[in-house]
Design a protein around this motif. Structure first.
Motif, PDB file in Angstrom:
ATOM      1  N   LEU A 117      74.714  26.037  11.396  1.00  0.00           N
ATOM      2  CA  LEU A 117      74.733  25.095  12.501  1.00  0.00           C
ATOM      3  C   LEU A 117      76.167  24.766  12.882  1.00  0.00           C
ATOM      4  N   PRO A 118      76.407  24.473  14.164  1.00  0.00           N
ATOM      5  CA  PRO A 118      77.772  24.133  14.574  1.00  0.00           C
ATOM      6  C   PRO A 118      78.184  22.773  14.012  1.00  0.00           C
ATOM      7  N   SER A 119      79.494  22.577  13.903  1.00  0.00           N
ATOM      8  CA  SER A 119      80.005  21.308  13.387  1.00  0.00           C
ATOM      9  C   SER A 119      79.839  20.215  14.449  1.00  0.00           C
ATOM     10  N   LYS A 120      79.989  18.990  14.042  1.00  0.00           N
ATOM     11  CA  LYS A 120      79.861  17.852  14.955  1.00  0.00           C
ATOM     12  C   LYS A 120      80.919  17.922  16.064  1.00  0.00           C
TER      13      LYS A 120
ATOM     14  N   GLU B 256      80.332  18.112  20.195  1.00  0.00           N
ATOM     15  CA  GLU B 256      80.978  17.172  21.123  1.00  0.00           C
ATOM     16  C   GLU B 256      81.765  17.918  22.205  1.00  0.00           C
ATOM     17  N   GLN B 257      82.462  18.990  21.830  1.00  0.00           N
ATOM     18  CA  GLN B 257      83.208  19.780  22.801  1.00  0.00           C
ATOM     19  C   GLN B 257      82.268  20.411  23.827  1.00  0.00           C
ATOM     20  N   GLU B 258      81.134  20.911  23.392  1.00  0.00           N
ATOM     21  CA  GLU B 258      80.165  21.512  24.299  1.00  0.00           C
ATOM     22  C   GLU B 258      79.600  20.472  25.259  1.00  0.00           C
ATOM     23  N   LYS B 259      79.347  19.271  24.757  1.00  0.00           N
ATOM     24  CA  LYS B 259      78.838  18.200  25.609  1.00  0.00           C
ATOM     25  C   LYS B 259      79.849  17.860  26.689  1.00  0.00           C
ATOM     26  N   GLU B 260      81.130  17.790  26.327  1.00  0.00           N
ATOM     27  CA  GLU B 260      82.180  17.466  27.285  1.00  0.00           C
ATOM     28  C   GLU B 260      82.307  18.537  28.368  1.00  0.00           C
TER      29      GLU B 260
END
Length: 45
Positions: free
Chosen positions: A29-32, A36-40
């Protein structure tokens, strides 16, 4: 037909005949931070 399955073969099964295997995690799984970077990036599009 019987409601219960025939478990006679399962009861005779010998676990000692199985080979030992090592499992590896292939799809981690990707890190937190990555999430967050993908959400941004999604917000700016």
């Amino acid at each position: 037909m019987c409601d219960k399955p025939d478990l006679s073969e399962v009861e005779k099964f010998d676990k000692k005949k199985l080979k030992k295997t090592n499992t590896e995690e292939k799809n981690t799984l990707p890190s937190k931070e990555t999430i967050e970077q993908e959400k941004e990036c999604g917000k700016t599009s």
